[in-house]
Design a protein around this motif. Structure first.
Motif, PDB file in Angstrom:
ATOM      1  N   PHE A  24     -82.959  67.662   1.303  1.00 53.46           N
ATOM      2  CA  PHE A  24     -82.373  66.348   1.047  1.00 53.46           C
ATOM      3  C   PHE A  24     -82.817  65.357   2.124  1.00 53.46           C
ATOM      4  O   PHE A  24     -83.116  64.200   1.827  1.00 53.46           O
ATOM      5  CB  PHE A  24     -80.848  66.450   0.965  1.00 53.46           C
ATOM      6  CG  PHE A  24     -80.173  65.192   0.488  1.00 53.46           C
ATOM      7  CD1 PHE A  24     -80.675  64.464  -0.579  1.00 53.46           C
ATOM      8  CD2 PHE A  24     -79.018  64.751   1.106  1.00 53.46           C
ATOM      9  CE1 PHE A  24     -80.042  63.303  -1.023  1.00 53.46           C
ATOM     10  CE2 PHE A  24     -78.376  63.593   0.670  1.00 53.46           C
ATOM     11  CZ  PHE A  24     -78.891  62.868  -0.387  1.00 53.46           C
ATOM     12  N   GLY A  25     -82.893  65.814   3.367  1.00 54.16           N
ATOM     13  CA  GLY A  25     -83.373  64.953   4.447  1.00 54.16           C
ATOM     14  C   GLY A  25     -84.794  64.477   4.190  1.00 54.16           C
ATOM     15  O   GLY A  25     -85.134  63.309   4.432  1.00 54.16           O
ATOM     16  N   GLU A  47     -70.682  75.277  -0.787  1.00 56.62           N
ATOM     17  CA  GLU A  47     -69.536  75.015  -1.661  1.00 56.62           C
ATOM     18  C   GLU A  47     -69.857  73.931  -2.691  1.00 56.62           C
ATOM     19  O   GLU A  47     -69.472  74.034  -3.857  1.00 56.62           O
ATOM     20  CB  GLU A  47     -68.309  74.627  -0.834  1.00 56.62           C
ATOM     21  CG  GLU A  47     -67.795  75.734   0.076  1.00 56.62           C
ATOM     22  CD  GLU A  47     -67.368  76.995  -0.672  1.00 56.62           C
ATOM     23  OE1 GLU A  47     -66.825  76.884  -1.795  1.00 56.62           O
ATOM     24  OE2 GLU A  47     -67.601  78.094  -0.143  1.00 56.62           O
ATOM     25  N   ILE A  48     -70.568  72.896  -2.262  1.00 60.66           N
ATOM     26  CA  ILE A  48     -70.936  71.824  -3.186  1.00 60.66           C
ATOM     27  C   ILE A  48     -71.877  72.365  -4.256  1.00 60.66           C
ATOM     28  O   ILE A  48     -71.763  72.030  -5.446  1.00 60.66           O
ATOM     29  CB  ILE A  48     -71.560  70.640  -2.422  1.00 60.66           C
ATOM     30  CG1 ILE A  48     -70.473  69.946  -1.592  1.00 60.66           C
ATOM     31  CG2 ILE A  48     -72.254  69.660  -3.366  1.00 60.66           C
ATOM     32  CD1 ILE A  48     -70.996  68.999  -0.535  1.00 60.66           C
ATOM     33  N   LEU A  90     -73.437  63.147   2.095  1.00 61.88           N
ATOM     34  CA  LEU A  90     -73.864  63.204   3.487  1.00 61.88           C
ATOM     35  C   LEU A  90     -72.675  63.512   4.384  1.00 61.88           C
ATOM     36  O   LEU A  90     -71.541  63.146   4.071  1.00 61.88           O
ATOM     37  CB  LEU A  90     -74.484  61.875   3.908  1.00 61.88           C
ATOM     38  CG  LEU A  90     -75.706  61.419   3.119  1.00 61.88           C
ATOM     39  CD1 LEU A  90     -76.043  59.972   3.443  1.00 61.88           C
ATOM     40  CD2 LEU A  90     -76.886  62.318   3.419  1.00 61.88           C
ATOM     41  N   ALA A  91     -72.956  64.151   5.507  1.00 67.34           N
ATOM     42  CA  ALA A  91     -71.941  64.392   6.538  1.00 67.34           C
ATOM     43  C   ALA A  91     -72.292  63.501   7.725  1.00 67.34           C
ATOM     44  O   ALA A  91     -73.448  63.095   7.885  1.00 67.34           O
ATOM     45  CB  ALA A  91     -71.949  65.865   6.952  1.00 67.34           C
ATOM     46  N   PRO A 128     -73.274  74.947  11.137  1.00 66.58           N
ATOM     47  CA  PRO A 128     -72.527  75.880  10.282  1.00 66.58           C
ATOM     48  C   PRO A 128     -71.612  75.166   9.276  1.00 66.58           C
ATOM     49  O   PRO A 128     -71.443  75.633   8.148  1.00 66.58           O
ATOM     50  CB  PRO A 128     -71.707  76.709  11.270  1.00 66.58           C
ATOM     51  CG  PRO A 128     -72.462  76.621  12.558  1.00 66.58           C
ATOM     52  CD  PRO A 128     -73.070  75.240  12.553  1.00 66.58           C
ATOM     53  N   ILE A 129     -71.077  74.034   9.666  1.00 63.58           N
ATOM     54  CA  ILE A 129     -70.217  73.272   8.751  1.00 63.58           C
ATOM     55  C   ILE A 129     -71.068  72.650   7.648  1.00 63.58           C
ATOM     56  O   ILE A 129     -70.696  72.676   6.470  1.00 63.58           O
ATOM     57  CB  ILE A 129     -69.400  72.208   9.512  1.00 63.58           C
ATOM     58  CG1 ILE A 129     -68.381  72.914  10.424  1.00 63.58           C
ATOM     59  CG2 ILE A 129     -68.711  71.236   8.554  1.00 63.58           C
ATOM     60  CD1 ILE A 129     -67.610  72.000  11.333  1.00 63.58           C
ATOM     61  N   VAL A 130     -72.227  72.099   8.006  1.00 58.24           N
ATOM     62  CA  VAL A 130     -73.127  71.518   7.007  1.00 58.24           C
ATOM     63  C   VAL A 130     -73.552  72.593   6.008  1.00 58.24           C
ATOM     64  O   VAL A 130     -73.543  72.361   4.791  1.00 58.24           O
ATOM     65  CB  VAL A 130     -74.363  70.877   7.679  1.00 58.24           C
ATOM     66  CG1 VAL A 130     -75.399  70.468   6.645  1.00 58.24           C
ATOM     67  CG2 VAL A 130     -73.946  69.679   8.523  1.00 58.24           C
TER      68      VAL A 130
END
Length: 82
Positions: A59-60, A30-31, A14-15, A22-24
């Motif tokens: 996932f949410g 990448e993950i 989780l972030a 955009p970061i998420v």
């Protein structure tokens, strides 16, 4: 087993709330690259696990459905915080 009873474990990354989309998305991409390797899938299989990847939205939805399911189980069991 018990009819209608299902139990399992899962984990995810989780972030923090408010992380820019955009970061998420970049983190997810990448993950997933790392999670989709044969090496990781082999290690997980040896431990009885399975690698499942998806979108942050998927996932949410999983988190929401699991929260509702276990909230119902806790209520039915009459569990109360001390």
């Amino acid at each position: 087993g018990l009819p209608g009873f299902e139990s399992g474990t899962w984990s995810g990354l989780l972030a923090p709330v408010g992380t820019p989309a955009p970061i998420v998305q970049r983190l997810n991409a990448e993950i997933r690259k790392g999670a989709d390797t044969k090496e990781l899938r082999d290690v997980m299989a040896q431990q009885g696990g399975e690698v499942v990847t998806g979108t942050p939205e998927e996932f949410g939805k999983l988190i929401a459905s699991e929260t509702a399911k276990w909230a119902k189980a806790v209520a039915l069991a009459g569990v109360k915080p001390e």
